[in-house]
Design a protein around this motif. Structure first.
Motif, PDB file in Angstrom:
ATOM      1  N   HIS A   1      -0.597   3.952   5.409  1.00  0.00           N
ATOM      2  CA  HIS A   1      -1.511   3.478   6.437  1.00  0.00           C
ATOM      3  C   HIS A   1      -0.780   2.658   7.485  1.00  0.00           C
ATOM      4  O   HIS A   1       0.136   1.895   7.184  1.00  0.00           O
ATOM      5  CB  HIS A   1      -2.614   2.616   5.808  1.00  0.00           C
ATOM      6  CG  HIS A   1      -3.620   3.413   5.053  1.00  0.00           C
ATOM      7  ND1 HIS A   1      -4.556   2.838   4.220  1.00  0.00           N
ATOM      8  CD2 HIS A   1      -3.867   4.746   5.022  1.00  0.00           C
ATOM      9  CE1 HIS A   1      -5.330   3.771   3.706  1.00  0.00           C
ATOM     10  NE2 HIS A   1      -4.921   4.939   4.174  1.00  0.00           N
ATOM     11  N   GLU A   2      -1.240   2.804   8.734  1.00  0.00           N
ATOM     12  CA  GLU A   2      -0.649   2.024   9.819  1.00  0.00           C
ATOM     13  C   GLU A   2      -1.200   0.600   9.854  1.00  0.00           C
ATOM     14  O   GLU A   2      -0.502  -0.344  10.125  1.00  0.00           O
ATOM     15  CB  GLU A   2      -0.932   2.700  11.163  1.00  0.00           C
ATOM     16  CG  GLU A   2      -0.152   3.976  11.414  1.00  0.00           C
ATOM     17  CD  GLU A   2       1.344   3.743  11.552  1.00  0.00           C
ATOM     18  OE1 GLU A   2       2.124   4.677  11.254  1.00  0.00           O
ATOM     19  OE2 GLU A   2       1.748   2.620  11.933  1.00  0.00           O
ATOM     20  N   TYR A   3      -2.519   0.473   9.632  1.00  0.00           N
ATOM     21  CA  TYR A   3      -3.181  -0.810   9.793  1.00  0.00           C
ATOM     22  C   TYR A   3      -3.273  -1.542   8.454  1.00  0.00           C
ATOM     23  O   TYR A   3      -3.605  -0.944   7.437  1.00  0.00           O
ATOM     24  CB  TYR A   3      -4.614  -0.625  10.321  1.00  0.00           C
ATOM     25  CG  TYR A   3      -4.732  -0.207  11.761  1.00  0.00           C
ATOM     26  CD1 TYR A   3      -3.808   0.608  12.383  1.00  0.00           C
ATOM     27  CD2 TYR A   3      -5.830  -0.630  12.508  1.00  0.00           C
ATOM     28  CE1 TYR A   3      -3.951   0.979  13.700  1.00  0.00           C
ATOM     29  CE2 TYR A   3      -5.990  -0.260  13.828  1.00  0.00           C
ATOM     30  CZ  TYR A   3      -5.041   0.550  14.420  1.00  0.00           C
ATOM     31  OH  TYR A   3      -5.202   0.907  15.734  1.00  0.00           O
TER      32      TYR A   3
ATOM     33  N   SER B   1      -6.110  -1.947   3.926  1.00  0.00           N
ATOM     34  CA  SER B   1      -5.348  -1.084   4.819  1.00  0.00           C
ATOM     35  C   SER B   1      -6.244   0.047   5.298  1.00  0.00           C
ATOM     36  O   SER B   1      -7.293   0.328   4.703  1.00  0.00           O
ATOM     37  CB  SER B   1      -4.107  -0.522   4.112  1.00  0.00           C
ATOM     38  OG  SER B   1      -4.463   0.393   3.095  1.00  0.00           O
ATOM     39  N   SER B   2      -5.829   0.694   6.403  1.00  0.00           N
ATOM     40  CA  SER B   2      -6.578   1.823   6.931  1.00  0.00           C
ATOM     41  C   SER B   2      -5.662   2.697   7.769  1.00  0.00           C
ATOM     42  O   SER B   2      -4.624   2.237   8.253  1.00  0.00           O
ATOM     43  CB  SER B   2      -7.775   1.354   7.765  1.00  0.00           C
ATOM     44  OG  SER B   2      -7.343   0.702   8.945  1.00  0.00           O
ATOM     45  N   TYR B   3      -6.059   3.969   7.974  1.00  0.00           N
ATOM     46  CA  TYR B   3      -5.297   4.866   8.836  1.00  0.00           C
ATOM     47  C   TYR B   3      -5.334   4.358  10.269  1.00  0.00           C
ATOM     48  O   TYR B   3      -4.373   4.414  11.001  1.00  0.00           O
ATOM     49  CB  TYR B   3      -5.882   6.273   8.784  1.00  0.00           C
ATOM     50  CG  TYR B   3      -5.687   6.976   7.467  1.00  0.00           C
ATOM     51  CD1 TYR B   3      -6.743   7.177   6.594  1.00  0.00           C
ATOM     52  CD2 TYR B   3      -4.433   7.443   7.097  1.00  0.00           C
ATOM     53  CE1 TYR B   3      -6.558   7.826   5.380  1.00  0.00           C
ATOM     54  CE2 TYR B   3      -4.239   8.090   5.882  1.00  0.00           C
ATOM     55  CZ  TYR B   3      -5.304   8.277   5.043  1.00  0.00           C
ATOM     56  OH  TYR B   3      -5.119   8.918   3.850  1.00  0.00           O
TER      57      TYR B   3
ATOM     58  N   GLN C   1       0.844  -1.194   0.000  1.00  0.00           N
ATOM     59  CA  GLN C   1       0.000   0.000   0.000  1.00  0.00           C
ATOM     60  C   GLN C   1       0.878   1.243   0.000  1.00  0.00           C
ATOM     61  O   GLN C   1       1.928   1.270   0.639  1.00  0.00           O
ATOM     62  CB  GLN C   1      -0.973   0.001   1.183  1.00  0.00           C
ATOM     63  CG  GLN C   1      -0.344  -0.192   2.553  1.00  0.00           C
ATOM     64  CD  GLN C   1      -0.059   1.095   3.307  1.00  0.00           C
ATOM     65  OE1 GLN C   1      -0.361   2.198   2.847  1.00  0.00           O
ATOM     66  NE2 GLN C   1       0.524   0.954   4.490  1.00  0.00           N
TER      67      GLN C   1
END
Lengths: 113, 114
Positions: A29-31, A93-95, A25
């Motif tokens: 994004h962290e997650y 993925s997500s913030y 990604q």
């Protein structure tokens, strides 16, 4: 902007073979997450990561391993593939998880014979 | 135990009419709900969400309604267009649920007929 990229898109394995799915990604994004989708089963979480160097088990982790050595990459490994692992795999993925909004890749279709 | 239920595997609606997709949940701790849309050979994409402090959220042709007492939410699409044909996933999460706190339903395949 590529977003979330999964490779390979398709793969056929024989029972007992191993393979790795790569997710990348470019949104910082962290997650990151790995889901599998089976007919009539919806999306089920396999493993996830809340940051570089971290991993955790989801709902259906057995038979899979993951690694997050770099923030932008999340690898899903099958050490000894079984027919029950025939599925479509989605990386996301997500913030964070404040809003639950995930960005998904296009999916990887895996068939285990 | 399935905590998010989409009891209609498929739904067929005529173009121009209203599409109503339903979702029920069992966990009263859920406080945020989302709908995702998925086309064949693509990943799901976020469509619309609603917090438990609201009972309605609207975004163009898409409106989500939440009935907390009934533990039920619905997605309304008005008017329905051919490009709306897709699988729609309902999802729910609870405060402090962490990265594994998002639970998906099994999906409803919406077919818009011309």
């Amino acid at each position: 902007n590529a977003g979330v990229t999964q490779t390979p898109k398709f793969r056929v394995l024989k029972t007992g073979q191993s393979m790795t799915l790569l997710c990348a990604q470019d949104m910082n994004h962290e997650y990151m997450y790995w889901y599998r989708q089976d007919p009539g089963m919806g999306l089920r979480l396999i493993h996830y990561s809340v940051g570089e160097g971290t991993t955790a088990k989801g709902e259906v982790p057995d038979g899979y391993n993951v690694s997050r050595l770099k923030k932008q990459n999340f690898l899903l490994g099958l050490e000894s593939a079984a027919p029950s692992q025939t599925s479509v795999y989605f990386c996301a993925s997500s913030y964070g998880l404040i809003t639950g909004e995930l960005f998904f890749g296009e999916g990887s279709r895996l068939t285990v014979l | 135990d399935q905590q998010v239920k989409q009891n209609s595997p498929s739904l067929s609606v005529q173009e121009g009419r209203i599409s109503i997709l339903n979702c029920d949940y069992t966990n009263s701790m859920f406080d945020y709900f989302l709908w995702y849309k998925k086309y064949p050979a693509e990943g799901p994409t976020f469509l619309i969400s609603i917090s438990s402090i609201k009972d309605k959220n609207e975004d163009g042709r898409f409106t989500v309604f939440l009935n907390k007492s009934a533990k039920h939410l619905s997605l309304h699409i008005v008017p329905s267009q051919p490009g709306d044909s897709a699988v729609y996933f309902c999802a729910a999460m609870w405060p402090g649920g962490g990265a594994d706190g998002l639970t998906f339903g099994k999906g409803t395949h919406l077919i818009i007929q011309p």
